[in-house]
Design a protein around this motif. Structure first.
Motif, mmCIF file in Angstrom:
data_model
loop_
_atom_site.group_PDB
_atom_site.id
_atom_site.type_symbol
_atom_site.label_atom_id
_atom_site.label_comp_id
_atom_site.label_asym_id
_atom_site.label_seq_id
_atom_site.Cartn_x
_atom_site.Cartn_y
_atom_site.Cartn_z
ATOM 1 N N ILE A 88 5.259 1.344 0.494
ATOM 2 C CA ILE A 88 4.543 0.484 1.444
ATOM 3 C C ILE A 88 3.162 0.143 0.880
ATOM 4 N N ASP A 89 2.450 1.165 0.391
ATOM 5 C CA ASP A 89 1.118 0.949 -0.164
ATOM 6 C C ASP A 89 1.182 0.171 -1.478
ATOM 7 N N LEU A 90 2.243 0.391 -2.235
ATOM 8 C CA LEU A 90 2.428 -0.368 -3.478
ATOM 9 C C LEU A 90 2.502 -1.862 -3.182
ATOM 10 N N LYS A 91 3.301 -2.220 -2.178
ATOM 11 C CA LYS A 91 3.448 -3.633 -1.815
ATOM 12 C C LYS A 91 2.187 -4.175 -1.147
ATOM 13 N N ALA A 92 1.464 -3.320 -0.428
ATOM 14 C CA ALA A 92 0.207 -3.751 0.185
ATOM 15 C C ALA A 92 -0.805 -4.144 -0.891
ATOM 16 N N LEU A 93 -0.810 -3.408 -1.989
ATOM 17 C CA LEU A 93 -1.743 -3.689 -3.083
ATOM 18 C C LEU A 93 -1.334 -4.911 -3.899
ATOM 19 N N MET A 94 -0.074 -4.982 -4.261
ATOM 20 C CA MET A 94 0.374 -6.031 -5.185
ATOM 21 C C MET A 94 0.907 -7.272 -4.480
ATOM 22 N N GLY A 95 1.156 -7.166 -3.145
ATOM 23 C CA GLY A 95 1.714 -8.293 -2.413
ATOM 24 C C GLY A 95 3.199 -8.456 -2.677
ATOM 25 N N ASP A 96 3.778 -9.477 -2.083
ATOM 26 C CA ASP A 96 5.205 -9.741 -2.234
ATOM 27 C C ASP A 96 5.433 -11.249 -2.235
ATOM 28 N N PRO A 97 5.649 -11.860 -3.414
ATOM 29 C CA PRO A 97 5.862 -13.309 -3.487
ATOM 30 C C PRO A 97 7.082 -13.764 -2.691
ATOM 31 N N SER A 98 8.104 -12.908 -2.607
ATOM 32 C CA SER A 98 9.320 -13.272 -1.873
ATOM 33 C C SER A 98 9.030 -13.442 -0.379
ATOM 34 N N ASP A 99 8.212 -12.543 0.180
ATOM 35 C CA ASP A 99 7.850 -12.623 1.601
ATOM 36 C C ASP A 99 6.548 -13.399 1.819
ATOM 37 N N ASN A 100 5.920 -13.803 0.708
ATOM 38 C CA ASN A 100 4.764 -14.711 0.745
ATOM 39 C C ASN A 100 3.512 -14.095 1.375
ATOM 40 N N TYR A 101 3.246 -12.819 1.049
ATOM 41 C CA TYR A 101 1.922 -12.297 1.387
ATOM 42 C C TYR A 101 1.271 -11.773 0.104
ATOM 43 N N PRO A 102 -0.052 -11.937 -0.013
ATOM 44 C CA PRO A 102 -0.697 -11.801 -1.318
ATOM 45 C C PRO A 102 -1.122 -10.413 -1.747
ATOM 46 N N GLY A 103 -1.308 -9.464 -0.804
ATOM 47 C CA GLY A 103 -1.896 -8.199 -1.204
ATOM 48 C C GLY A 103 -3.311 -8.432 -1.699
ATOM 49 N N ALA B 99 -1.350 -1.427 -9.440
ATOM 50 C CA ALA B 99 -1.090 -0.808 -8.131
ATOM 51 C C ALA B 99 -0.441 0.562 -8.313
ATOM 52 N N LEU B 100 0.516 0.636 -9.218
ATOM 53 C CA LEU B 100 1.218 1.892 -9.493
ATOM 54 C C LEU B 100 0.239 2.934 -10.046
ATOM 55 N N LYS B 101 -0.612 2.509 -10.967
ATOM 56 C CA LYS B 101 -1.607 3.416 -11.573
ATOM 57 C C LYS B 101 -2.551 3.967 -10.503
ATOM 58 N N LEU B 102 -3.028 3.101 -9.614
ATOM 59 C CA LEU B 102 -3.952 3.529 -8.560
ATOM 60 C C LEU B 102 -3.300 4.524 -7.606
ATOM 61 N N LEU B 103 -2.029 4.288 -7.276
ATOM 62 C CA LEU B 103 -1.327 5.193 -6.353
ATOM 63 C C LEU B 103 -1.005 6.531 -7.012
ATOM 64 N N LEU B 104 -0.682 6.506 -8.290
ATOM 65 C CA LEU B 104 -0.411 7.763 -8.993
ATOM 66 C C LEU B 104 -1.681 8.612 -9.079
ATOM 67 N N GLU B 105 -2.829 7.940 -9.142
ATOM 68 C CA GLU B 105 -4.107 8.660 -9.235
ATOM 69 C C GLU B 105 -4.642 9.096 -7.868
ATOM 70 N N HIS B 106 -4.410 8.278 -6.825
ATOM 71 C CA HIS B 106 -5.075 8.517 -5.536
ATOM 72 C C HIS B 106 -4.108 8.664 -4.356
ATOM 73 N N SER B 107 -2.818 8.622 -4.608
ATOM 74 C CA SER B 107 -1.752 8.910 -3.628
ATOM 75 C C SER B 107 -1.499 7.826 -2.584
ATOM 76 N N HIS B 108 -2.538 7.259 -1.998
ATOM 77 C CA HIS B 108 -2.353 6.260 -0.940
ATOM 78 C C HIS B 108 -3.596 5.380 -0.840
ATOM 79 N N ILE B 109 -3.511 4.372 0.004
ATOM 80 C CA ILE B 109 -4.622 3.417 0.130
ATOM 81 C C ILE B 109 -5.899 4.114 0.593
ATOM 82 N N GLU B 110 -5.770 5.052 1.531
ATOM 83 C CA GLU B 110 -6.965 5.773 1.994
ATOM 84 C C GLU B 110 -7.632 6.502 0.830
#
Length: 301
Positions: free
Chosen positions: A187-202, A211-222
């Motif tokens: 969920i957080d991965l898609k929030a960061l990078m967006g989803d062109p198929s569903d047309n939201y930008p992140g 996005a993957l690197k940030l989540l691996l380092e910090h676990s979540h958006i918070e």
């Protein structure tokens, strides 16, 4: 010696109806194979949908089955964000009558059709999977990777690959092996990078790799937001500039597992009436599916 019945462990397969129907339609429509029946109605999408579903039933042997559907393009997500899926055009005219036909055929199999206006099929699938958590294994048949966020120890996802009978089956472990994340982090991965198929930008300028690197380092958006000062100047600036869209994109990406729908498990027992189904297939001119209808299991002596 008396008759012994071998009883299978109960399990439920939830089918993403629209994902299978669209996939089947476009696989044949590209070459103009609409398979018009005697009433002048195209059936290519429904035929392919049934083949996908029945092939998976044969492969994975669920005892119970339900099909979930989108119920129109207007949902709570399109109210949150005008641009949500706004990049998608109208459905082809040959597909439109097949939406109702698919539900009628599913009904002929005595399989529940489940959907709710204002929500997507994913939300119904997620809700039912959570409702049954701990009572029986649930598998989800789809071609949509978004549903991988629902994976847990009782929920697996069967992703359709090209052709019929080709699958990639995901569990929490296979998902972790693939990308190093637990399912909810998707969920957080898609929030960061967006989803062109569903047309939201992140966050503009943040792609999957970052996005993957940030989540691996910090676990979540918070965790990322708490450590903004430790990020590179570029990443910090991008996130700060798109903070509102980051939070909105997370709401759009997350499947709602608290939708007011239920799946009556008794009515979902997969035991089609062969005569009823064959009558429906004959009436609608759907061919090549009859031989795939399972018989009642024979007793083992």
């Amino acid at each position: 010696m008396g008759v012994i019945f071998l009883q299978k462990q109960e399990s439920l397969m939830l089918v993403d109806g629209m994902a299978l129907l669209f996939r089947a339609f476009y696989a044949t429509s590209v070459t103009g194979q609409f398979m018009i029946n005697s009433k002048g109605m195209p059936t290519n999408g429904v035929q392919g949908f049934l083949k996908h579903m029945l092939t998976a039933v044969s492969e994975f042997s669920p005892t119970h089955l339900a099909v979930c559907w989108d119920m129109g393009s207007k949902t709570f997500r399109s109210e949150l964000f005008d641009g949500y899926k706004a990049n998608r055009g109208e459905a082809p005219v040959e597909l439109i009558p097949q939406f109702d036909l698919a539900k009628e055929v599913v009904e002929a199999f005595d399989i529940p059709n489940i959907g709710l206006v204002g929500y997507e099929a994913d939300d119904c699938i997620g809700t039912i999977a959570r409702q049954l958590s701990g009572t029986m294994p649930v598998s989800i048949l789809t071609g949509d990777r978004d549903i991988l966020q629902l994976l847990d120890e009782q929920v697996s996802v069967i992703l359709l690959k090209k052709g019929f009978g080709n699958y990639l089956v995901h569990t929490p472990q296979t998902f972790y092996d693939e990308c190093g994340l637990i399912p909810r982090q998707m969920i957080d991965l898609k929030a960061l990078m967006g989803d062109p198929s569903d047309n939201y930008p992140g966050v503009k300028g943040i792609g999957e790799k970052t996005a993957l690197k940030l989540l691996l380092e910090h676990s979540h958006i918070e965790g990322i937001l708490e450590n903004l000062e430790k990020l590179s100047k570029s990443h910090k600036s991008k996130i700060e500039q798109d903070l509102e869209m980051l939070h909105l994109s997370r709401r759009l990406a997350e499947i709602d597992c608290n939708v007011p729908v239920i799946c009556d498990i008794d009515s979902a027992l997969f035991k089609p009436d062969r005569q009823k189904v064959e009558s429906m297939l004959t009436e609608t001119g759907i061919r090549g599916v009859s031989k795939m209808i399972p018989f009642d299991p024979e007793p083992v002596f």
